[in-house]
Scaffold this active site. Structure first.
Site, PDB file in Angstrom:
ATOM      1  N   GLU A  76       0.814  -1.227   0.000  1.00  0.00           N
ATOM      2  CA  GLU A  76       0.000   0.000   0.000  1.00  0.00           C
ATOM      3  C   GLU A  76       0.840   1.267   0.000  1.00  0.00           C
ATOM      4  O   GLU A  76       0.479   2.262  -0.634  1.00  0.00           O
ATOM      5  CB  GLU A  76      -0.925  -0.008   1.221  1.00  0.00           C
ATOM      6  CG  GLU A  76      -1.924   1.131   1.233  1.00  0.00           C
ATOM      7  CD  GLU A  76      -2.900   1.030   2.393  1.00  0.00           C
ATOM      8  OE1 GLU A  76      -3.520   2.058   2.698  1.00  0.00           O
ATOM      9  OE2 GLU A  76      -3.030  -0.055   2.977  1.00  0.00           O
ATOM     10  N   ASP A  77       2.002   1.222   0.682  1.00  0.00           N
ATOM     11  CA  ASP A  77       2.735   2.468   0.934  1.00  0.00           C
ATOM     12  C   ASP A  77       4.141   2.537   0.339  1.00  0.00           C
ATOM     13  O   ASP A  77       4.860   3.506   0.582  1.00  0.00           O
ATOM     14  CB  ASP A  77       2.835   2.705   2.452  1.00  0.00           C
ATOM     15  CG  ASP A  77       1.477   2.980   3.071  1.00  0.00           C
ATOM     16  OD1 ASP A  77       0.643   3.592   2.392  1.00  0.00           O
ATOM     17  OD2 ASP A  77       1.247   2.562   4.220  1.00  0.00           O
TER      18      ASP A  77
END
Length: 712
Positions: A76-77
């Site tokens: 996600e990051d």
């Protein structure tokens, strides 16, 4: 922040089969992936996945769950993709990481829609591997522990509210009681800081008044149990500010009226000693009625077992006592983690303790919109339980306040849809009966679905409401298609044009539609006027499309002359696609008019209805209908009548007796005028048709007690 060696040693302490090499690799991979990223607190971002892994290690989860925690934010990051996780750590961990990873936000959709979609994905992944949810809960717990670093107050409150409404109940369902308590209290601190502070001050004041009070009470209980030759362990606790606040709200009492701020837990070797301890306590101390619960014979849905009682205990203080075995306590403390430690089977599909996940997935199957799914899921999870039995003696847990339809849909969707009645403890009961603990429930079913839109008010569980809503929509869609086709064919007949589906298909693009069934449905629910179709096919024809008052003249004559052109409505569902106007309450045999109400279907009015005369309706929406096609012998209609009855003893009894003997029933009764000699009463009664009503009116007129009868 836990160092690499500390984390590995922590896991090895309870799991001798730890995949040490893979765990070390995940630690380094995540640290490098997050690199120089920082959190709102200014700490390195990598500290977050390490702390999440530490929380799960504290609960003694397997090494793959710990590895997933370390990697849960990588996709996600950071620049890494899911296939990088799969390549380095294998399919199983890749699946777990994917389950925890949020979906990309949908452009143009609301925050609530995105929240619901993410929750839907999480639950789907959880249904295949419960560890997805475990990592998510640990992730949320660490975020709540550090939420004070978020400067935006609205954002903090939004996260806290979501935690309290969704994640804390999920933790409870997994048996992870301590995590639930902490999530609730951390959320409470954000949402109601002033109230929490005031409760803490009151608790501190109580302690200052008698610091030894709790110790004295515990010592008295210990002496009593030793005197009865019982072996045990005992420990006490003080309730959290949130649990105190919750009880104050539920019971509508102030702090000073709360009786069980203090609680004791007593642990013994086995089940028989649990009941022995309870017996000793109840012999010496009075228990508070309604405050005893036996979760040993009827465990909670998450598998929790214990005896709960509230006593007027030593020193005349009310105190809550929980009694359970050491094994029950281990399972209560560890929750779902106990299944890995005890090497139990943890199959979500088969395990009774995970039945709630299957129920939530059923809601997902029957929910049309993500937002509906989220709200119905909250409803399913966020209520106290009531325990009832099937005719075979199987135990079914339902939310408190559940009714027979909730039970029926919990057992099986088909049983719910085909429900015709219910027996509770071998007695016929109404479907609006609230179920009580220990009830034996038997659903009476028919051969085909008999559900109605009214059932939404006769159910409270998310699954039941989702099923009912879905089948109402399906039935409405079928009805609207059938009705729309009838309306269009009828309109073509009235305009003396040959009807051809081939021609209709040629103009579907004009209405941005792909299938003719979609067009029929939109005509049936009043969204598209049939005149628009004809105008599209034959532009030279100018049909009336402006709003005007309904013209009632000659309608009856036209209908009697040409019943063949009336709309065929057999099979439509009253209350869904066909509605009988409440202003005039038409019944079979009345001269009626129908018009298409947008989004609803057909509205049937009495031809002489005063309200209808005031309505502006497009002439194209007015339809001819015939009662023999609308009514069914099984349908009950309501008729309003006014009765002028003599003011004598027995007159009302005579009135109700005549109506009953006429095979009718009084729905409502209101006295509108009263003199020394007469009452004027408005009644609503059940009738089959106009002939049935006339027979009732005739029977009433023969009574010596009744002066006059008129239909309203």
């Amino acid at each position: 922040m836990l160092r690499q060696l500390e984390l590995v040693e922590k896991v090895k302490a309870y799991d001798p089969f730890v995949e040490e090499e893979l765990l070390n690799k995940a630690y380094v991979f995540s640290m490098r992936a997050h690199g120089s990223q920082t959190r709102a607190s200014g700490d390195p971002y990598f500290s977050h996945p390490v702390e999440v892994a530490g929380i799960l290690a504290d609960h003694k989860f397997d090494s793959k769950t710990i590895i997933t925690a370390l990697l849960h934010d990588v996709v996600e990051d950071t620049k890494y993709k899911l296939n990088d996780i799969e390549k380095n750590f294998g399919n199983e961990i890749s699946y777990l990481v994917d389950g925890v990873t949020k979906l990309s936000k949908f452009e143009g959709r609301s925050d609530k829609f995105n929240q619901a979609e993410n929750f839907r994905k999480l639950l789907l992944a959880t249904s295949k591997d419960i560890r997805v949810l475990l990592v998510k809960l640990a992730d949320r717990l660490h975020n709540m522990r550090t939420i004070h670093h978020i400067r935006n107050e609205d954002k903090r409150k939004k996260i806290a509210r979501e935690t309290m409404e969704i994640y804390a109940p999920l933790a409870e369902r997994l048996g992870m009681h301590e995590i639930r308590i902490e999530l609730d209290d951390l959320s409470f601190q954000v949402l109601e800081p002033d109230i929490r502070d005031s409760i803490i001050k009151r608790l501190n004041l109580l302690r200052s008044q008698d610091e030894q009070l709790f110790d004295k009470i515990q010592k008295k209980i210990e002496e009593l149990l030793k005197k009865n030759d019982l072996e045990f362990e005992i420990f006490g606790r003080e309730k959290t500010p949130y649990s105190i606040w919750k009880k104050m709200k539920i019971k509508s009492v102030n702090f000073s009226q709360l009786s069980d701020i203090l609680a004791l837990t007593i642990l013994v070797d086995d089940i028989s000693n649990c009941y022995k301890v309870l017996g000793v306590l109840h012999q010496v101390y009075s228990y508070v009625p309604g405050r005893f619960k036996d979760y040993i014979s009827t465990p909670k849905p998450n598998g929790y077992q214990s005896l709960h009682t509230t006593l007027m205990g030593p020193l005349n203080q009310k105190i809550e006592v929980q009694v359970r075995s050491f094994e029950m306590n281990r399972r209560a403390e560890l929750g779902v983690a106990a299944h890995w430690i005890y090497k139990d089977n943890i199959d979500v599909k088969d395990g009774k303790q995970f039945r709630w996940i299957r129920q939530i997935l059923d809601i997902l199957d029957f929910s049309k919109e993500p937002e509906d799914f989220l709200e119905l899921t909250k409803m399913q999870m966020y209520q106290d339980q009531v325990f009832v039995f099937t005719p075979k003696g199987d135990l079914v847990s339902l939310p408190k306040g559940a009714m027979p339809l909730d039970f029926a849909f919990s057992v099986h969707t088909d049983i719910g849809l085909n429900c015709m009645g219910v027996k509770i403890n071998n007695s016929i009961k109404s479907l609006n009966t609230k179920l009580k603990n220990g009830d034996q429930v038997e659903i009476i079913t028919g051969k085909s679905p008999s559900f109605s839109s009214e059932w939404l008010d006769l159910s409270i569980t998310g699954k039941a409401k989702a099923c009912i809503k879905r089948y109402i929509l399906i039935k409405e869609e079928e009805d609207f298609k059938k009705l729309g086709k009838e309306i269009l064919i009828n309109h073509f007949k009235n305009e003396k044009i040959r009807y051809s589906e081939t021609n209709i298909n040629n103009v579907l693009n004009n209405f941005k539609l792909k299938k003719i069934d979609e067009l029929y449905s939109l005509i049936g629910n009043g969204t598209i006027l049939p005149s628009k179709i004809i105008s599209s096919l034959f532009p030279e024809k100018k049909l009336l499309e402006n709003n005007e008052k309904v013209i009632l003249l000659n309608k009856v004559k036209e209908r009697k002359e040409d019943l063949k052109s009336s709309i065929q409505l057999s099979g439509l569902t009253p209350g869904m696609s066909i509605h009988y106007a409440k202003c005039c309450l038409p019944i079979p045999g009345d001269d009626v008019l129908a018009f298409i109400a947008e989004g609803k279907g057909l509205m049937i009015h009495h031809e002489a209805c005063e309200d209808l005369k005031k309505i502006k309706v497009n002439k194209s929406k007015i339809l001819k209908v015939s009662w023999d096609r609308i009514s069914s012998k099984k349908d009950d209609f309501i008729a309003k009548i006014n009765v002028s009855i003599k003011n004598k003893i027995g007159s009302l009894g005579n009135l109700s007796s005549i109506i009953g003997k006429s095979k009718s029933n009084i729905r409502n009764l209101k006295i509108t005028d009263r003199t020394n000699d007469f009452f004027s009463i408005n009644l609503e009664i059940d009738v089959l048709n106009k002939d049935h009503l006339n027979k009732i009116l005739g029977s009433l007129r023969t009574s010596e007690y009744i002066e006059a009868v008129t239909r309203l």
